[in-house]
Design an enzyme around this catalytic site. Structure first.
Site, PDB file in Angstrom:
ATOM      1  N   CYS A  92       0.832  -1.206   0.000  1.00 11.06           N
ATOM      2  CA  CYS A  92       0.000   0.000   0.000  1.00 11.06           C
ATOM      3  C   CYS A  92       0.868   1.258   0.000  1.00 11.06           C
ATOM      4  CB  CYS A  92      -0.950  -0.018   1.187  1.00 11.06           C
ATOM      5  SG  CYS A  92      -0.181  -0.381   2.768  1.00 11.06           S
ATOM      6  N   TYR A  93       1.900   1.279   0.817  1.00  5.21           N
ATOM      7  CA  TYR A  93       2.776   2.460   0.842  1.00  5.21           C
ATOM      8  C   TYR A  93       3.493   2.631  -0.498  1.00  5.21           C
ATOM      9  CZ  TYR A  93       2.528   3.059   5.978  1.00  5.21           C
ATOM     10  OH  TYR A  93       2.129   3.297   7.263  1.00  5.21           O
TER      11      TYR A  93
END
Lengths: 283, 283, 283, 283
Positions: A92-93
């Protein structure tokens, strides 16, 4: 997970959401059975097997497969994803940071430079496991940095930005933060830039022209705008001699399952946005 | 505010929490009446009168006084505060950023370099005024950057860091963010650094030796640790060739009224911590 | 709102979300022009014109229309809604309370009894208007009751429960509370009951058989389960000689726009659930 | 816990915060060694040993001691607490409910009646143990009832209200709710009442005259008002034929450790408020 049962179903596709380390020993079996594999875990995100011991503790059990995998950045690798047998959805990051920086990287704006990625994530990013760092009373009414010495999504960013950069790869400084909210990631990215703000936005508009899930805007986005959707909002700005790019997305959609569905759509020739157009929701 | 009534009381001290722009025309009267003035607003934070039109819209009405004012950074200007007649308490963001960077600046580590200050503030930082940006439903479950083109606390940081820096002043890139919590500021600061992490912490320990409101620690602090206290927690770390300094404080105490009380204590020879030792509170 | 422009479009339906008091003088014009009117405000919720001065301050401008209006409780008045020309969607609290109590009321279980409705609402229930009671820092980390002397949704509950009750109408004690969350209403309802818990649930299952937006369950629902959907979750329990019914819904969907869409679907012969099936969302 | 070490210190007082079930077998030893025991757990809250198996699963190991214990309701049992050797601090919910209802109960207003106690608690009420019901992403943006079939604090309320009531004890219906905030309990209490609102408030003012930790007010309190203090805010109102009493307190202070300090102060002749006057804090 009963492998025999999975294989006996002769699946066209295996969409694996197994924890890190549990897909790697199974994927070859799925591929041999003729399935396309879309992995939401970290087991095939890094092309360089030497990175696994450092970031995940163990030697990768099937390094040859790493070279066959395509990372599921749909805006960057659509053609490769369209014919891949093994697709590794990024973290996600990494998704937030790479989407924020890709146009600049591709244009050579960060060659050999330091890029700061200051990311803010809702608590659902830590999963459903129980720990004090997800305990309501500990994290509510508080914000803090963590993993300042290095986070597993860091090498994903390095890998992708290095591939995009025409010259010397940038050096990424990445610090994630826990925010007292459930969903959402905001990445605020900084790099030296001596150009014009309008030109920077133009460059982004051109890079992402036609992309259905990228929303470019002058105003810095709030994560709430992206919540519940597969959209990634990106703003560009220049402050003195620094470019400030912010990206906002829902870590449970564009940062995870939503992007996996995009990969599925791309791989099987479906409409890119199929299943990914929920009704708007505010606030 | 009835000026005549204030002056007729022959105050020893006027602690002004008037909105920006409303202290400036009154302070000379208070000083002439023999009072020490401690101003929580922005009217005397900047030494250079030329900055006011740019950041606050109007020409400063009493530029001569700007040169007499001392900025209320208690860890940096204790002696000057101790004999000042006009003390300008710094902004909450400036306090977090300057305390995080002062030791490095004083040691020459940021001379001529770009320093990124990515700050995260609770909603109380916006005051009690009503606006959509403080409306619960708009800001809850969301995080966003704002003022990417420049924030009023920026020149305060520039001014203080330039004064601390032995060589060429650093260039600060400052982006504030709104966090869905009531209290607290976290500043995550980044600058190029090719030294050793332990040496960096040593430098900070030496700089802040004996300071009652500075807590140095390896672990990045959570704003909740500082909530309700006048403490500023600071951690240092090195990631690759970047130093990462985080500072956490309560914007309503160390970032505002608490620091004003410190100034009062210093100015009138009281115990530095008088009135500033609330019981611990967790969570 | 330009009335001439609306009417010149010869609308089949006018879905009005005007503030309280602003629909009432306009509706006759819309009806005369041949439109079906679905009103989300309070102007046609009460059948008794005498109630308006008490709860809304003013005399109702078109009392005759009140008798023609049908209240948009889709589970209770589907047939009437199907042929109504003027549909008044009920308030969010009324929806939660009436759905929680309707089966018991219809079965004569609350005849002449006191029913306590303790309701908890997210801040979006107060709308987007700016006030201290919607200011983040004031309401975050806090819960409080309000309107203990009487709330405008109270007469709606009285009216609907009286109509359902075979004997003497119940007396409702209703207290709403503000909860530090954006969306959702939970109504916890109490009344004397000397029967069996399983029988009570059976009675509810029978009453709501086939209803697409009612979910009955033993476990008390969390508002998060209903968030983003048009569903109303209801649980029944017996504690000593008291029945405890809880209902949970999203005040912005089943408590407002979602129920209006249901009314529209019913009135125009569309599938009841058309446009009301968003993807599941957790957490 | 090393018992020998505790006893060898010849303590004047043992303030035990052991989990439920762990104080009971140790208290006799502490008493025999001459200590006053103040227990924050549930082991000595109920006078009737027969209640323990039902609510806590096990037979009480030292039933005789139950009759010697005094429940630490400081507003109700100051004299007895002042000479007790074993003080059992009541639960947080019981404190909120009993303080809200004691004046009415003592005045005979709830004799033989049903009293509804609808309580709302912050998540810290569940302690620091890890479970999905304290996981941020599960409970944030949500409110729900739990323990509708019976909660352990219920018999404490029954016991105390029965003791206060001149006639037939009331029947309490108690439902606790989880609120997405860290601290605070609000109890909204309902009972049939056909008197005057002003008289009701007068009765409360008389009952609590001189009590340092009770704040009576017409406006229903917000839990944030009590947060960080040992105060209990109580409002009274009448809606139709129902009295509505709300009480707000900080579950970690008046509902736990703060009340224990009050008991300590009472028992050892200290100022009642010693150590319990933190600075005000808002928001």
């Amino acid at each position: 997970v009963d492998e025999a049962e999975i294989l006996s179903a002769r699946p066209q596709v295996v969409l694996s959401a197994l924890p890190h380390g549990e897909s790697a020993p199974r994927v070859r079996g799925w591929l041999d059975a003729g399935a396309v594999v879309i992995d939401l875990g970290a087991d095939f995100r890094l092309r360089d097997a030497a990175q696994y011991p450092r970031w995940y503790g163990d030697k990768h059990p099937d390094a040859e497969l790493l070279t066959r995998a395509v990372t599921g950045f749909t805006e960057l690798h659509a053609a490769a994803i369209g014919k891949a047998d093994l697709i590794a959805c990024p973290g996600c990051y990494s998704t937030a940071a790479v989407l924020a920086l890709a146009p600049a990287a591709a244009a050579g704006l960060v060659d050999g430079r330091t890029v700061v990625v200051d990311a803010k994530s809702g608590i659902s990013g830590a999963g459903r496991a129980l720990s004090l760092s997800t305990h309501f009373s500990e994290v509510n009414e508080s914000v803090s940095a963590y993993a300042v010495d290095g986070h597993r999504h860091h090498p994903e960013m390095d890998q992708e930005l290095a591939a995009l950069t025409p010259g010397e790869p940038p050096s990424v400084a990445f610090v994630p933060h826990l925010i007292p909210m459930t969903r959402g990631i905001l990445a605020t990215c900084y790099f030296e830039f001596d150009g014009d703000a309008a030109d920077l936005m133009d460059l982004y508009r051109e890079f992402y022209a036609g992309e259905p899930f990228i929303v470019l805007q002058d105003r810095p986005p709030a994560t709430k705008e992206a919540s519940g959707s597969n959209l990634c909002y990106i703003s560009t700005a220049v402050q003195g001699d620094t470019a400030v790019i912010t990206s906002a997305l829902d870590n449970l959609l564009k940062g995870a399952a939503g992007q996996a569905v995009e990969c599925l759509n791309l791989r099987f020739g479906l409409e890119r946005t199929a299943g990914l157009q929920p009704p708007a929701r505010w606030p």
